[in-house]
Design a protein around this motif. Structure first.
Motif, PDB file in Angstrom:
ATOM      1  N   VAL A 391      -3.261   3.736  -8.579  1.00 45.29           N
ATOM      2  CA  VAL A 391      -3.331   5.016  -9.279  1.00 45.29           C
ATOM      3  C   VAL A 391      -4.496   5.857  -8.781  1.00 45.29           C
ATOM      4  CG1 VAL A 391      -4.723   4.113 -11.189  1.00 45.29           C
ATOM      5  CG2 VAL A 391      -3.244   6.088 -11.561  1.00 45.29           C
ATOM      6  N   ALA A 392      -5.560   5.210  -8.288  1.00 47.82           N
ATOM      7  CA  ALA A 392      -6.694   5.966  -7.768  1.00 47.82           C
ATOM      8  C   ALA A 392      -6.303   6.791  -6.545  1.00 47.82           C
ATOM      9  CB  ALA A 392      -7.847   5.025  -7.417  1.00 47.82           C
ATOM     10  N   ASN A 393      -5.318   6.330  -5.777  1.00 47.14           N
ATOM     11  CA  ASN A 393      -4.834   7.101  -4.637  1.00 47.14           C
ATOM     12  C   ASN A 393      -4.237   8.419  -5.106  1.00 47.14           C
ATOM     13  OD1 ASN A 393      -4.700   5.176  -2.010  1.00 47.14           O
ATOM     14  ND2 ASN A 393      -4.328   3.970  -3.854  1.00 47.14           N
ATOM     15  N   TRP A 394      -3.390   8.353  -6.124  1.00 48.45           N
ATOM     16  CA  TRP A 394      -2.728   9.566  -6.597  1.00 48.45           C
ATOM     17  C   TRP A 394      -3.726  10.495  -7.273  1.00 48.45           C
ATOM     18  CZ3 TRP A 394       0.249   7.461  -3.562  1.00 48.45           C
ATOM     19  CH2 TRP A 394       0.882   6.221  -3.758  1.00 48.45           C
ATOM     20  N   TRP A 395      -4.689   9.940  -7.998  1.00 45.15           N
ATOM     21  CA  TRP A 395      -5.763  10.715  -8.627  1.00 45.15           C
ATOM     22  C   TRP A 395      -6.587  11.439  -7.567  1.00 45.15           C
ATOM     23  CZ3 TRP A 395     -11.060   9.958  -7.963  1.00 45.15           C
ATOM     24  CH2 TRP A 395     -11.931  10.541  -8.907  1.00 45.15           C
ATOM     25  N   ALA A 396      -6.892  10.750  -6.473  1.00 49.58           N
ATOM     26  CA  ALA A 396      -7.728  11.336  -5.431  1.00 49.58           C
ATOM     27  C   ALA A 396      -7.007  12.425  -4.658  1.00 49.58           C
ATOM     28  CB  ALA A 396      -8.202  10.242  -4.466  1.00 49.58           C
ATOM     29  N   GLU A 547       7.170   0.262  -5.153  1.00 48.00           N
ATOM     30  CA  GLU A 547       7.382   0.219  -3.714  1.00 48.00           C
ATOM     31  C   GLU A 547       6.897   1.472  -2.988  1.00 48.00           C
ATOM     32  OE1 GLU A 547      11.487  -0.569  -3.000  1.00 48.00           O
ATOM     33  OE2 GLU A 547      11.405  -2.623  -3.768  1.00 48.00           O
ATOM     34  N   VAL A 548       6.471   2.490  -3.726  1.00 52.25           N
ATOM     35  CA  VAL A 548       5.939   3.697  -3.081  1.00 52.25           C
ATOM     36  C   VAL A 548       4.551   3.367  -2.539  1.00 52.25           C
ATOM     37  CG1 VAL A 548       5.209   6.084  -3.407  1.00 52.25           C
ATOM     38  CG2 VAL A 548       7.252   5.224  -4.576  1.00 52.25           C
ATOM     39  N   PRO A 549       4.375   3.369  -1.220  1.00 52.70           N
ATOM     40  CA  PRO A 549       3.121   2.880  -0.648  1.00 52.70           C
ATOM     41  C   PRO A 549       2.015   3.925  -0.675  1.00 52.70           C
ATOM     42  CG  PRO A 549       4.642   3.461   1.107  1.00 52.70           C
ATOM     43  CD  PRO A 549       5.377   3.688  -0.188  1.00 52.70           C
ATOM     44  N   PRO A 550       0.782   3.505  -0.975  1.00 50.79           N
ATOM     45  CA  PRO A 550      -0.365   4.415  -0.868  1.00 50.79           C
ATOM     46  C   PRO A 550      -0.773   4.561   0.599  1.00 50.79           C
ATOM     47  CG  PRO A 550      -1.114   2.267  -1.607  1.00 50.79           C
ATOM     48  CD  PRO A 550       0.387   2.179  -1.494  1.00 50.79           C
TER      49      PRO A 550
END
Length: 602
Positions: A391-396, A547-550
């Protein structure tokens, strides 16, 4: 007569501490009695666990700039504080911990709950002392607060229960060994020497392709960073802890850097000839230019961290805002703006890539779409927290922060668990500001769910503006799953990675809050609308695709090899990973082609 415990609280109040996050226990009985007598100043906020109290104290320091304070009983309570205090230490936040201890007469006897907090706290706390006499309390509290504020770190005072019970001594006896201290701290104006400033200006003026990287140390220097970036025709990338320094609607702000980063930041770093670091010690060398490619200038208040991430030609030890104010008049405005134009093209392309990615189909819901839809609805002055995990990927990446918004996470410790208590602490500090936590289901199960009980206790303080916990429910400890593949070459191990399916929205309803569950891309926008309109706290449970890759902005060859190895070993999600990862990278190619066509048409 007032006890030493009463004096300790009064001294903390003089230092600006009006809220203490703590959990009770018999090792601090006297301090609890003093808190009762204090009539709410300082007030005690009771979390469900001491670790959460330490996270809340850290968040208070992060979001207010004030001294954070937490309290715990002797033995187990003291031990429980450690993880939250390490979060403060590694992210350079001023936090004072007050912990209990058994009576002095019993120490050394292997008494119940007897541990050695002096030794235990030596690493996490830059200052740790035991109050052995009532007359010592004044100087210990004063020293702890001064050290925490001056060095932006953790300081600890240990209070044996019999000392806390004794009559207070506001001033020590006038004898040899008596120490008389003053409450209060005034920060100094710290700027580098003129010759070093001149050297830095020469480096930056000579550079043709300047890249700026800002961290949390630049938080009070936003206007100065903008002025310097404009003169230099530079782009500005942001570390995770520097997320709020500049708004994302500036066309030359390239966004995050590193594994959580943007292609715009990566392209800027890989093509720069000059670096300017402002208030950051970003550690990942593989996301910086190769050694020797760039000349560098660094600004940091802590000389110990100067030049430890990239070879720097000028090292400016000083406050970011004051140093930039001294440096800016020495800088020449670059007439050739082609580098800036290139950066702005990359930034525009990156935002379009994110839009494309967010709207990719997923089963059932694309996690990127969840944050993408929030970004378009963020209320002014929002505080947005997140947790360690995918979730930190999407937040960033996906949140387009505007001026006046605040955002943070556990940056250097990168521990699970702070997202929820951070948001709660922010709501106590700013009851009128919207507070939104984006957390994974793993972190929410670890401790976030129970902290909703803390909200229930203080519900009358939580109703003045939105307080939303968006839980990304994918049944997977997702970040570690991807790290196993990309770093270890190991397929997903369900025995460690799968977690129980929990009805998070139902849990919120049981507590009397609003619970919303969404598993449809067509409904996630309206789900956010409903959450933002709701009265009182909300849990928005988003059922998302694991399965959605960061995907990082550039896939390193070793990472590609490791993932391929993991998939060859029969990862249970092989085909979904391949299809969705390929689609994500294809968006970068497609948008790049579109940009090239637009540039030719101009």
């Amino acid at each position: 007569m007032p006890q030493t415990a009463d004096f300790i609280l009064d001294r903390l109040r003089q230092w600006g501490v009006h809220r203490i996050f703590g959990y009770p226990g018999d090792g601090i009985n006297s301090l609890l009695g003093a808190l009762d007598r204090a009539d709410g100043d300082p007030e005690l906020i009771q979390p469900r666990h001491e670790e959460m109290g330490a996270f809340m104290a850290t968040a208070h320091a992060k979001f207010t700039g004030e001294l954070g304070c937490c309290m715990a009983t002797s033995g187990g309570g003291t031990i429980h504080l450690l993880n939250g205090l390490y979060d403060a230490k590694l992210d350079h936040q001023p936090v004072v911990a007050v912990v209990g201890q058994q009576k002095r007469i019993s120490l050394g006897s292997a008494y119940q709950q007897e541990i050695d907090p002096n030794t235990l706290y030596k690493d996490v706390s830059e200052y740790v002392q035991t109050c052995m006499h009532p007359a010592q309390a004044r100087q210990l509290i004063d020293r702890a607060c001064k050290v925490a504020l001056a060095n932006r770190t953790v300081a600890t005072v240990i209070v044996p229960e019999d000392v806390a019970m004794e009559e207070q001594q506001t001033s020590p006896p006038r004898v040899h060994g008596g120490v008389y201290t003053t409450a209060g701290y005034a920060a100094s104006r710290t700027i580098p020497a003129q010759e070093e400033l001149r050297k830095a200006a020469d480096v930056l003026n000579e550079g043709q392709r300047v890249a700026v990287l800002v961290g949390q140390g630049a938080a009070k220097a936003a206007d100065e960073v903008v002025e310097v970036a404009e003169k230099l025709g530079a782009g500005v990338a942001k570390t995770s802890l520097g997320r709020e320094v500049l708004p994302d609607d500036l066309p030359y702000v390239t966004g995050p850097i590193g594994l959580l980063g943007s292609t715009a930041s990566h392209e800027m770093m890989m093509n720069a000839d000059t670096l300017l670091f402002v208030g950051t010690s970003f550690p990942y060398a593989e996301w910086l230019p190769p050694e020797g490619q760039c000349k560098g200038v660094e600004i940091d208040l802590d000389g110990r961290m100067m030049g430890v991430r990239y070879p720097m030609d000028a090292q400016l030890i000083g406050d970011s805002r004051e140093t930039l104010r001294e440096l800016s008049p020495m800088l020449e405005r670059k007439q050739d703006r082609s580098w800036r134009e290139r950066i702005e093209t990359e930034v525009d392309e990156w935002w379009r890539v994110l839009d494309d990615r967010a709207h990719d189909s997923a089963d059932p819901l694309n996690p990127e779409l969840v944050v993408h839809e929030l970004s378009q609805r963020l209320p002014d002055n929002s505080v947005i927290t997140t947790d360690a995990g995918s979730v930190a990927n999407w937040w960033a990446r996906h949140l387009k922060l505007r001026r006046g918004m605040s955002a943070s996470l556990s940056g250097n410790l990168a521990t699970m668990g702070p997202g929820t208590p951070y948001a709660i602490s922010a709501k106590f500090a700013y009851p009128d500001r919207p507070c939104i936590a984006l957390v994974g289901d793993g972190a929410f199960q670890m401790n976030g769910m129970l902290e909703l009980i803390t909200i229930k206790r203080y519900l009358d303080r939580m109703n003045r503006s939105p307080l939303i916990f968006c839980v990304f429910n994918n049944g997977d400890l997702n970040q570690v799953t991807w790290e196993q593949r990309a770093m270890g070459g190991e397929r997903k191990f369900p025995g460690s990675q799968d977690i129980p399916d929990v009805p998070y929205a139902e849990w919120a309803r049981l507590l009397g809050f609003t619970g919303i569950r969404c598993d449809s891309p067509d409904e996630i926008g309206s789900a956010w609308d409903r959450a933002l309109r709701a009265e009182g706290p909300v849990v928005l449970e988003a059922v998302v695709d694991s399965e959605v890759p960061p995907v990082p902005p550039h896939i390193k060859s070793m990472q590609a090899q490791k993932v391929a190895q993991a998939l060859r070993e029969g990862d249970p999600q092989t085909w979904g990973i391949v299809a969705k990862g390929a689609k994500q990278k294809m968006h970068e190619f497609t948008e790049s082609v579109k940009s090239s066509v637009r540039n030719r048409e101009r």
